[in-house]
Scaffold this active site. Structure first.
Site, PDB file in Angstrom:
ATOM      1  N   LYS A  81       0.853  -1.194   0.000  1.00  0.00           N
ATOM      2  CA  LYS A  81       0.000   0.000   0.000  1.00  0.00           C
ATOM      3  C   LYS A  81       0.888   1.243   0.000  1.00  0.00           C
ATOM      4  O   LYS A  81       1.912   1.279   0.696  1.00  0.00           O
ATOM      5  CB  LYS A  81      -0.893  -0.032   1.249  1.00  0.00           C
ATOM      6  CG  LYS A  81      -1.941   1.060   1.311  1.00  0.00           C
ATOM      7  CD  LYS A  81      -2.774   0.891   2.585  1.00  0.00           C
ATOM      8  CE  LYS A  81      -3.861   1.933   2.716  1.00  0.00           C
ATOM      9  NZ  LYS A  81      -4.577   1.818   4.015  1.00  0.00           N
ATOM     10  N   SER A 156      -9.567   1.974   2.964  1.00  0.00           N
ATOM     11  CA  SER A 156      -8.735   2.728   2.040  1.00  0.00           C
ATOM     12  C   SER A 156      -7.797   1.860   1.207  1.00  0.00           C
ATOM     13  O   SER A 156      -7.338   2.287   0.164  1.00  0.00           O
ATOM     14  CB  SER A 156      -7.904   3.753   2.811  1.00  0.00           C
ATOM     15  OG  SER A 156      -7.018   3.098   3.708  1.00  0.00           O
ATOM     16  N   SER A 180      -9.416  -0.495   7.088  1.00  0.00           N
ATOM     17  CA  SER A 180      -8.864  -0.384   5.725  1.00  0.00           C
ATOM     18  C   SER A 180      -8.159  -1.615   5.172  1.00  0.00           C
ATOM     19  O   SER A 180      -7.849  -1.649   3.991  1.00  0.00           O
ATOM     20  CB  SER A 180      -7.909   0.798   5.657  1.00  0.00           C
ATOM     21  OG  SER A 180      -8.670   1.961   5.578  1.00  0.00           O
TER      22      SER A 180
HETATM   23  N1  GLN Z   1     -12.751   3.816   6.238  1.00  0.00           N
HETATM   24  C1  GLN Z   1     -12.197   4.277   7.490  1.00  0.00           C
HETATM   25  C2  GLN Z   1     -11.947   5.753   7.406  1.00  0.00           C
HETATM   26  O1  GLN Z   1     -12.264   6.321   6.423  1.00  0.00           O
HETATM   27  C3  GLN Z   1     -10.980   3.491   7.815  1.00  0.00           C
HETATM   28  C4  GLN Z   1      -9.726   4.040   7.267  1.00  0.00           C
HETATM   29  C5  GLN Z   1      -8.526   3.210   7.588  1.00  0.00           C
HETATM   30  O2  GLN Z   1      -8.613   2.141   8.194  1.00  0.00           O
HETATM   31  N2  GLN Z   1      -7.376   3.732   7.195  1.00  0.00           N
HETATM   32  O3  GLN Z   1     -11.432   6.348   8.312  1.00  0.00           O
END
Ligand code: GLN
Length: 507
Positions: A81, A156, A180
């Site tokens: 990532k 994400s 994420s």
């Molecule tokens: N979808 C969650 C957010 O927008 C989780 C993001 C993450 O785990 N980096 O904060």
């Protein structure tokens, strides 16, 4: 042959390379070819490291030729990532503000992977600074779900999950602050793990919310996830929150895949309104399957989980407004408006205005407000108290059960564009994953079938107490085995063949 090589698991690939059945270079080339043939439509990668990957593969082949015994992931291609700092490779976090930045150092996870002989194929797409659940907040365009190209791959870390689901890489490493790794895994039919907070070093991860961020694996099998987990985990003096204790025996647990005598706690709060019927049906079947192979099932109550999402959306913006202050036009990447007469403040403001997208700005503003004098106690302080209540809910539940289980996400993959203008709808995708981040628990998502309504993958979440990560792999391994016995193959083998298929292709 190429097709066969990219369909192998990481465990199979490593064994074949160690045995001399195939070289690391051939394996890497097969994956680069696959990326060449499908990534134009999937857009999982922001940067493909073709030369570096082939050079790393050659080193592994040379070591083998010299008679060295190779480790369990040597020669295995992996996608990282783009939030993980990689020496000599761009690291953008999906943001214009970091465009062109090449870190001078490796994150600990990247260094450990390289030392294990893992071949880094490239950097994968993500929501800007890891804020989002669909990868649509990437400044470089969205990733498409390999099961249906008109759908989101989650976020994400949608790029990593899509790369693994599209057979562009057998394994990937992402980060999970609120879901994420697990939510993208759920919607792409892959396995994703958020290790215990402090179990994997955060050194060199670009920080979103430091008290929640954790790096972990994405894979097509539970054993492959365990192999990556074991490689990146363990104490690191460069991270002050790193736990100084032996890494839980995750590989042995994945191999044992035995739930006999284990107590599964079904979380009562993760069901009902807002949950897609097909998701609930697959989840319940999976629980029954686990009961059939020796687990006992109890229902547990976690009454404060209802407040996890609002607490998270105060704690995360507060921490991220502070963490993202370092992007000040002076240190990294983009610099706008520096015409020789502008003040430092003017350049900083112009750079942040041009460099951050809407979601990043929304959270920086929310967090700055929640931390401001006069509001701090009412917002940030209050959210921290809720966090304690959620930790207590978990502690009480873990007195009745060895692991907790739930659907990973209330629905299957939604359509690209469907929630991007509705932040609340987007945030709800992480309803079931966020409590584990707030408590620092270990948590896994693995596929448990396709929803009847739309034929898309459903994720099954397993949650274990801190430093009991091995329990995730016991349960995950047992469920994967029971489901593969039923179907005669892994769920991911049902994913469309992107080389010939046009299903869901955006016109
Ligand atoms: N979808 C969650 C957010 O927008 C989780 C993001 C993450 O785990 N980096 O904060």
């Amino acid at each position: 042959m190429t097709d066969e090589l990219v369909r192998r698991t990481a465990a199979h690939t490593a064994r074949a390379i160690a045995d001399g059945e195939v070289s690391a270079v051939e394996t890497t080339q097969a994956h680069l070819d696959r990326i060449g043939s499908v990534d134009g439509r999937v857009h999982a990668f922001l940067h493909v490291n073709a030369d570096g990957a082939l050079a790393a593969a050659r080193t592994v082949d040379d070591r083998r030729a010299a008679g060295e015994r190779l480790g369990p992931l040597a020669g295995v291609p992996l996608a990282l990532k783009d939030v993980i700092a990689t020496k000599g490779l761009p690291t953008t976090c999906g943001s214009r503000i970091l465009e062109g930045w090449v870190p001078p150092y490796d994150a600990t996870v990247a260094a450990r992977l390289r030392a294990a002989g893992v071949v880094i194929l490239g950097k994968t797409n993500m929501d800007e600074f890891a804020m989002g659940s669909s990868t649509e907040h990437s400044a470089f365009g969205p990733t498409h779900n390999p099961w249906d190209l008109s759908r989101i791959p989650g976020g994400s870390g949608g790029g990593s999950a899509a790369a693994v689901a599209a057979f562009e890489a057998p394994v990937a490493v992402g980060t999970d602050t609120g879901g994420s790794i697990r939510q993208p895994a759920a919607v792409t039919g892959t396995v994703g793990v958020k290790p215990t907070y402090g179990g994997v070093s955060r050194y060199g991860l670009v920080a979103l919310a430091s008290s929640l961020d954790q790096a972990g694996p994405c894979a097509r099998t539970v054993l492959d996830a365990a192999l990556v987990h074991a490689t990146i985990a363990g104490h690191d003096p460069l991270d002050t929150t790193s736990i100084e204790a032996p890494v839980p025996a995750v590989v042995a647990a994945a191999e044992a895949a035995d739930v006999r005598g284990m107590r599964l706690g079904v979380v009562r709060q993760f069901a009902g309104e807002g949950y897609q019927p097909g998701v609930e049906a697959r989840f319940r079947e999976a629980v029954e399957l686990l009961e059939g192979v020796g687990a006992t099932v109890v229902e547990v109550d976690c009454p404060h989980f209802t407040y996890a999402l609002p607490a998270y959306y105060l704690i995360l913006p507060s921490e991220c407004s502070s963490n993202l202050a370092r992007f000040d036009a002076m240190r990294y990447g983009l610099r706008v408006g520096d015409d020789g007469t502008a003040s430092a403040e003017e350049v900083m403001a112009a750079t942040r205005e041009a460099g951050f997208g809407a979601e990043a700005k929304r959270r920086i503003i929310l967090g700055t407000y929640a931390l401001s004098s006069g509001y701090y106690d009412a917002y940030y302080g209050q959210a921290q108290k809720v966090r304690t209540l959620i930790q207590r809910d978990f502690a009480a539940a873990f007195e009745q059960a060895d692991v907790l289980v739930s659907p990973t996400t209330p629905t299957t993959a939604f359509r690209l564009g469907e929630r991007v203008d509705d932040p609340m709808a987007m945030y709800l995708a992480d309803l079931c994953t966020i409590p584990s981040n707030l408590a620092g628990n270990a948590s896994m998502s693995l596929p448990c079938g396709l929803a009847a309504e739309d034929g898309l993958p459903v994720g099954f979440q397993v949650i274990a107490p801190p430093m009991a990560d091995d329990r995730l792999y016991r349960v995950g391994g047992a469920l994967e085995a029971a489901l593969s016995d039923r179907w005669g193959h892994l769920l991911i083998d049902e994913a469309p063949d992107l080389v010939t298929a046009t299903a869901g292709e955006p016109s």
